[in-house]
Design a protein around this motif. Structure first.
Motif, PDB file in Angstrom:
ATOM      1  N   LEU A  21       0.804  -1.232   0.000  1.00  0.00           N
ATOM      2  CA  LEU A  21       0.000   0.000   0.000  1.00  0.00           C
ATOM      3  C   LEU A  21       0.830   1.271   0.000  1.00  0.00           C
ATOM      4  O   LEU A  21       0.296   2.368   0.044  1.00  0.00           O
ATOM      5  CB  LEU A  21      -0.898   0.024   1.241  1.00  0.00           C
ATOM      6  N   GLU A  61      -7.001   2.662  10.208  1.00  0.00           N
ATOM      7  CA  GLU A  61      -6.187   1.507  10.595  1.00  0.00           C
ATOM      8  C   GLU A  61      -5.678   1.758  12.017  1.00  0.00           C
ATOM      9  O   GLU A  61      -4.984   2.749  12.274  1.00  0.00           O
ATOM     10  CB  GLU A  61      -5.018   1.334   9.614  1.00  0.00           C
ATOM     11  N   GLY A 100     -13.686  -6.292  13.857  1.00  0.00           N
ATOM     12  CA  GLY A 100     -12.852  -7.399  14.334  1.00  0.00           C
ATOM     13  C   GLY A 100     -12.631  -7.352  15.827  1.00  0.00           C
ATOM     14  O   GLY A 100     -13.581  -7.297  16.611  1.00  0.00           O
ATOM     15  N   TYR A 247     -13.019 -13.012  12.430  1.00  0.00           N
ATOM     16  CA  TYR A 247     -11.994 -12.145  11.824  1.00  0.00           C
ATOM     17  C   TYR A 247     -10.899 -11.969  12.870  1.00  0.00           C
ATOM     18  O   TYR A 247     -11.140 -11.290  13.852  1.00  0.00           O
ATOM     19  CB  TYR A 247     -12.545 -10.789  11.411  1.00  0.00           C
ATOM     20  N   PHE A 292     -17.348  -6.497   4.959  1.00  0.00           N
ATOM     21  CA  PHE A 292     -17.773  -7.001   6.262  1.00  0.00           C
ATOM     22  C   PHE A 292     -19.102  -6.348   6.664  1.00  0.00           C
ATOM     23  O   PHE A 292     -19.291  -5.133   6.504  1.00  0.00           O
ATOM     24  CB  PHE A 292     -16.718  -6.671   7.313  1.00  0.00           C
TER      25      PHE A 292
HETATM   26  C1  OCD Z   1     -14.765  -7.791  10.891  1.00  0.00           C
HETATM   27  O1  OCD Z   1     -15.036  -7.667  12.020  1.00  0.00           O
HETATM   28  C2  OCD Z   1     -14.203  -6.827  10.077  1.00  0.00           C
HETATM   29  C3  OCD Z   1     -12.926  -6.216  10.426  1.00  0.00           C
HETATM   30  C4  OCD Z   1     -12.550  -5.327   9.350  1.00  0.00           C
HETATM   31  C5  OCD Z   1     -11.123  -5.198   9.093  1.00  0.00           C
HETATM   32  C6  OCD Z   1     -10.884  -4.527   7.804  1.00  0.00           C
HETATM   33  C7  OCD Z   1      -9.551  -4.641   7.337  1.00  0.00           C
HETATM   34  C8  OCD Z   1      -9.229  -3.801   6.148  1.00  0.00           C
HETATM   35  C9  OCD Z   1      -7.814  -3.843   5.890  1.00  0.00           C
HETATM   36  C10 OCD Z   1      -7.214  -2.638   5.278  1.00  0.00           C
HETATM   37  C11 OCD Z   1      -5.888  -2.405   5.858  1.00  0.00           C
HETATM   38  C12 OCD Z   1      -5.019  -1.354   5.371  1.00  0.00           C
HETATM   39  C13 OCD Z   1      -3.883  -1.232   6.333  1.00  0.00           C
HETATM   40  C14 OCD Z   1      -2.693  -0.536   5.887  1.00  0.00           C
HETATM   41  C15 OCD Z   1      -1.669  -0.494   6.976  1.00  0.00           C
HETATM   42  C16 OCD Z   1      -0.522   0.324   6.638  1.00  0.00           C
HETATM   43  C17 OCD Z   1       0.126   0.966   7.804  1.00  0.00           C
HETATM   44  C18 OCD Z   1      -0.482   2.189   8.318  1.00  0.00           C
END
Ligand code: OCD
Ligand code: NDP
Length: 341
Positions: A21, A61, A100, A247, A292
């Motif tokens: 990313l 995040e 989550g 999750y 989700f």
């Molecule tokens: C269920 O309960 C759902 C949980 C949702 C979690 C969603 C996760 C999405 C992931 C995107 C992550 C991007 C993170 C980038 C990190 C880089 C460092 C700041």
């Protein structure tokens, strides 16, 4: 504006996502670094409802990782959640889902006692666990996927792993009141809570996972496990429907048996493409449309302008609230995911 506070499922996952990313400074770092990393808004989202209404949101995040719990870095884990909440509030998000482990940590460590984060006074009405919509979607997945597979609920034994949890207890209530499922097997470690649930439902058998699996036609996985469990396929009935709402996922095993059908639980498919990049990261088959259900709950609350902590606390979900969020879900174009993985 709506939001989601989320996290990645492991340190390894976080490192590879950070690299992809465009956050190279996070990519080669270990757990200590993630323990001290501040929350960040990493995506801006636009969603159009089936009614034509358009809303905007943010993904925050938290930089929490399940390894923090395994390593007993509790203070770091709890700081991640309240800091992310303060960050969302500071950026003007009206309603944010705690995705989550965020809501699990909030409840388990009584974070409602922390009201002040630096200069921000947390307003808990701006947050929702998203669990009412998640429980509703899982129940609809059980009803619709079992029909697709020819499993008759009136002759089926359904095991719920994580039955005493917030989502699990709502799923048990629904299956008990709204379906004619033959038998309910209740799986959780704390037997006092299982007994309370049994008394509340007036039915259900308390059982260990290994004892329950060979008897179950359907297994709903909603345990708060930081890591998935390995299951021996030979121990399962065939056909068997597994709805994995964890999750990270509760199931670590990938099955190749034709009689074992695994569905990603608590996932919805939207009628229109969503303008975002984050769902690519969590292995959705159709990242522009699948998400989700907890995240979709914050979208629904924004569409409806229900700026309130719709899902809050533990074991407070009612069938009426599941109906209410369910009707809104259908109206705005969300459907339970029904494609087997
Ligand atoms: C269920 O309960 C759902 C949980 C949702 C979690 C969603 C996760 C999405 C992931 C995107 C992550 C991007 C993170 C980038 C990190 C880089 C460092 C700041
Ligand atoms: P809770 O903490 O409220 O409940 C967790 C349940 O799991 C409890 O019954 C707990 O009981 C049980 N449990 C924990 N560990 C084990 C174990 N090793 N074996 C058997 N049972 C266990 O969690 P929630 O209901 O809020 O969330 C459940 C899951 O759903 C989580 O994985 C969460 O991340 C996920 N989730 C998914 C969403 C989605 O949109 N798809 C949205 C929100 C959450 P005990 O401790 O007694 O064992």
């Amino acid at each position: 504006m709506f939001g989601l506070i989320g996290h990645l499922t492991s340190l390894e996952h976080a490192q590879s996502v950070a690299r992809d990313l465009g956050y190279p400074e996070y990519a080669d770092q270990g757990l200590d670094f993630w323990c001290s990393a501040p929350p960040q808004i990493v995506d801006t989202i636009k969603v159009k409802s089936a009614t034509g209404q358009v809303i905007e949101g943010r993904y925050v995040e938290s930089c929490f990782l399940p390894e923090m719990l395994a390593a007993r870095r509790i203070k770091a884990a709890t700081r991640k959640i309240v800091n992310a909440m303060a960050h969302a509030q500071k950026h003007g998000v009206d309603i944010t889902a705690l995705g989550g482990f965020s809501s699990i940590i909030f409840e388990n460590f009584n974070l409602n006692q922390i009201q002040q984060v630096r200069n921000i006074k947390l307003d808990f009405r701006r947050f929702t666990t998203g669990n009412t919509h998640t429980a509703y979607i899982i129940c609809r997945q059980v009803e619709q996927a079992s029909k697709k597979l020819g499993i008759e609920l009136s002759r089926a034994t359904v095991a719920v792993c994580g039955a005493t949890g917030d989502i699990g207890s709502a799923v048990c209530q629904w299956l008990n009141a709204r379906t004619d499922v033959q038998d309910l097997l209740l799986i959780a470690r704390n037997q006092e809570r299982v007994q309370q649930l049994q008394e509340y439902l007036g039915r259900g058998k308390a059982m260990a996972l290994t004892e329950a699996l060979p008897q179950a036609d359907i297994v709903v996985w909603v345990a708060s496990m930081p890591k998935g469990v390995e299951i021996d396929a030979a121990a399962l009935k065939q056909p068997c429907l597994m709805v994995d709402g964890g999750y990270p996922k509760n199931l670590a095993t990938r099955f190749s048996h034709p009689g074992i059908h695994v569905l990603k639980g608590g996932i919805v498919e939207h009628a229109l493409d969503i303008d975002w990049r984050i769902m690519n990261i969590v292995n959705m088959d159709v990242p522009a449309r699948q998400l989700f259900a907890c995240f979709a709950e914050s979208m629904l609350l924004e569409f409806e302008k229900w700026y309130t902590n719709f899902s809050w606390g533990r074991n407070q979900i009612t069938l009426e609230k599941m109906d209410q969020i369910g009707q809104s879900s259908v109206k705005h174009g969300f459907k339970p995911l029904l494609t087997f993985g």
